[in-house]
Design a protein around this motif. Structure first.
Motif, short mmCIF file in Angstrom:
data_model
loop_
_atom_site.label_atom_id
_atom_site.label_comp_id
_atom_site.label_asym_id
_atom_site.label_seq_id
_atom_site.Cartn_x
_atom_site.Cartn_y
_atom_site.Cartn_z
N ILE A 32 0.88 -1.17 0.00
CA ILE A 32 0.00 0.00 0.00
C ILE A 32 0.92 1.22 0.00
O ILE A 32 1.91 1.25 0.71
CB ILE A 32 -0.89 0.04 1.25
CG1 ILE A 32 -1.74 -1.22 1.38
CG2 ILE A 32 -1.78 1.28 1.24
CD1 ILE A 32 -2.44 -1.35 2.72
N VAL A 33 0.56 2.21 -0.81
CA VAL A 33 1.26 3.49 -0.79
C VAL A 33 0.21 4.55 -0.54
O VAL A 33 -0.80 4.61 -1.23
CB VAL A 33 2.01 3.75 -2.13
CG1 VAL A 33 2.65 5.12 -2.11
CG2 VAL A 33 3.05 2.67 -2.37
N SER A 34 0.46 5.39 0.49
CA SER A 34 -0.52 6.40 0.86
C SER A 34 0.18 7.59 1.50
O SER A 34 1.16 7.43 2.22
CB SER A 34 -1.52 5.80 1.85
OG SER A 34 -2.47 6.76 2.24
N ALA A 35 -0.33 8.77 1.24
CA ALA A 35 0.17 9.98 1.88
C ALA A 35 -0.71 10.41 3.04
O ALA A 35 -0.28 11.16 3.90
CB ALA A 35 0.28 11.11 0.85
N LYS A 36 -1.96 9.92 3.07
CA LYS A 36 -2.91 10.35 4.10
C LYS A 36 -3.02 9.29 5.20
O LYS A 36 -3.05 8.10 4.92
CB LYS A 36 -4.28 10.59 3.48
CG LYS A 36 -4.28 11.75 2.48
CD LYS A 36 -5.66 12.00 1.94
CE LYS A 36 -5.66 13.17 0.97
NZ LYS A 36 -6.99 13.41 0.41
N ASP A 44 -6.31 7.96 0.12
CA ASP A 44 -5.64 8.12 -1.18
C ASP A 44 -4.78 6.90 -1.52
O ASP A 44 -3.94 6.95 -2.41
CB ASP A 44 -4.77 9.38 -1.18
CG ASP A 44 -3.59 9.27 -0.22
OD1 ASP A 44 -3.65 8.45 0.72
OD2 ASP A 44 -2.60 10.00 -0.41
N ALA A 45 -4.99 5.80 -0.83
CA ALA A 45 -4.12 4.63 -0.94
C ALA A 45 -4.17 3.97 -2.31
O ALA A 45 -5.20 3.93 -2.97
CB ALA A 45 -4.49 3.61 0.14
N LYS A 46 -3.02 3.45 -2.69
CA LYS A 46 -2.87 2.62 -3.89
C LYS A 46 -2.46 1.23 -3.41
O LYS A 46 -1.48 1.08 -2.69
CB LYS A 46 -1.80 3.18 -4.83
CG LYS A 46 -2.02 4.61 -5.25
CD LYS A 46 -3.14 4.72 -6.23
CE LYS A 46 -3.25 6.17 -6.70
NZ LYS A 46 -4.54 6.51 -7.19
#
Length: 190
Positions: free
Chosen positions: A55-59, A64-66
């Protein structure tokens, strides 16, 4: 000089704003399961023992996860080796030519606190189709053992095996077309 300082501050601020955190599944605390109905009277469960998810997320709420997932078809386990070998054959997953199942998210829609619709592309048997799953973000805690952050997610949904040409010669009365997917994952910051 003042102009350079302002530009540097803007660039650094922008980088912090868009900084993303990567998370990787803890294999000891993550499961990728499926259920299919046999002869319309019983369910058969199985799982993939070897898979990686990120998972990649800024929030911090993961809105906003990918998500990405790769599962090894050869790791399929239904607690019956004959059935597992059959599922790996060309009649179903064709593991020799399609060794992996992949999922790559394309969107996330919040439906309630911690609940989302997870859209993405699922590839099985060499065929890619758009799918939507229910996603429950169970929260983030500090792991008492590792002292790092861990996040929990539960994913559920249904896919049609006919969309991926899995077991085409078997009618719905023998093996249900609908396959229930259930994944439970604990993810650590990487």
């Amino acid at each position: 000089m003042k102009k350079i300082t302002l530009i540097a501050a803007f660039v650094l601020g922008s980088m912090a704003l868009f900084a993303q955190t990567a998370w990787k599944n803890d294999k000891a605390h993550s499961h990728l399961k499926f259920t299919i109905t046999h002869l319309a009277v019983s369910d058969v469960d199985g799982l993939f023992k070897d898979f990686d998810a990120t998972i990649v997320s800024a929030k911090p709420d993961f809105s906003d996860a990918k998500f990405t997932l790769t599962a090894k078809v050869a790791s399929i386990n239904t607690e019956n080796s004959m059935r597992d070998n059959h599922l790996q054959s060309a009649e179903f997953f064709d593991a020799a030519n399609n060794p992996n199942i992949t999922f790559v998210s394309t969107g996330l829609k919040k439906v309630a606190a911690g609940k989302y619709k997870l859209m993405g592309n699922l590839t099985m048997h060499g065929i890619t189709k758009p799918v939507t799953f229910d996603l429950w973000y169970r929260g983030t805690i500090t792991n008492p053992m590792s002292k790092s952050d861990d996040a929990g997610f539960k994913i559920s949904g249904t896919v049609k095996r006919s969309d991926f040409k899995l077991g085409d010669k078997y009618p719905n009365a023998v093996i249900s077309d609908e396959v229930v997917i259930a994944a439970d994952g604990e993810f650590a910051k990487s």
